[in-house]
Design a protein around this motif. Sequence first.
Motif, mmCIF file in Angstrom:
data_model
loop_
_atom_site.group_PDB
_atom_site.id
_atom_site.type_symbol
_atom_site.label_atom_id
_atom_site.label_comp_id
_atom_site.label_asym_id
_atom_site.label_seq_id
_atom_site.Cartn_x
_atom_site.Cartn_y
_atom_site.Cartn_z
ATOM 1 N N SER A 61 21.058 37.958 28.402
ATOM 2 C CA SER A 61 19.629 37.631 28.348
ATOM 3 C C SER A 61 19.319 36.177 28.004
ATOM 4 N N TYR B 247 14.017 43.497 38.500
ATOM 5 C CA TYR B 247 15.160 42.640 38.179
ATOM 6 C C TYR B 247 16.166 42.713 39.325
ATOM 7 N N ASN C 172 20.811 37.903 35.777
ATOM 8 C CA ASN C 172 19.706 38.832 35.987
ATOM 9 C C ASN C 172 18.489 37.990 36.323
ATOM 10 N N ARG D 233 18.474 34.634 33.959
ATOM 11 C CA ARG D 233 19.119 34.863 32.659
ATOM 12 C C ARG D 233 20.569 35.270 32.866
ATOM 13 N N HIS E 122 20.684 43.521 31.698
ATOM 14 C CA HIS E 122 20.549 43.406 30.248
ATOM 15 C C HIS E 122 19.402 44.288 29.753
ATOM 16 N N PHE E 123 18.302 44.272 30.485
ATOM 17 C CA PHE E 123 17.131 45.027 30.066
ATOM 18 C C PHE E 123 17.231 46.458 30.599
ATOM 19 N N GLU F 198 14.496 37.923 37.016
ATOM 20 C CA GLU F 198 13.266 38.675 36.779
ATOM 21 C C GLU F 198 12.162 38.078 37.642
#
Length: 116
Positions: free
Chosen positions: A73, A105, A94, A69, A44-45, A96
């Motif tokens: 997110s 990630y 995801n 996530r 996502h990031f 983190e």
Amino acid sequence: MQPAFATPPRRSGLLINDPIESVRFALYTPDQSPLRSADPDDFHFPVDATVAFEAKTVEIPKLTGVYIRTQDSELVASYSVTDDETTVPSGAYNLELNTAPMKLYLAVKSEVSIEK
């Protein structure tokens, strides 16, 4: 200069080298999986570099917090170093890692169980 990925010298897993920050971080796996290119869209990031590998488990060599996530997110769970275990059902997530020396990630498609 992009982060570089390799296998650790003495164990199976993934060694990440960030030449800009001059730091390394290792993730360990029970067996060595070939490293191959990965799709940045799985995250996502925004990410600078990606690599794919398969593993039933991933060992993080130091205690760290983890945010779990969805790929959109949405925070579904978190793990703190004071927790014994955190589990989420099978899905695409995801993860983190909070205390890695770089922003790190993991994109996974499975059930996630984090324990000390």
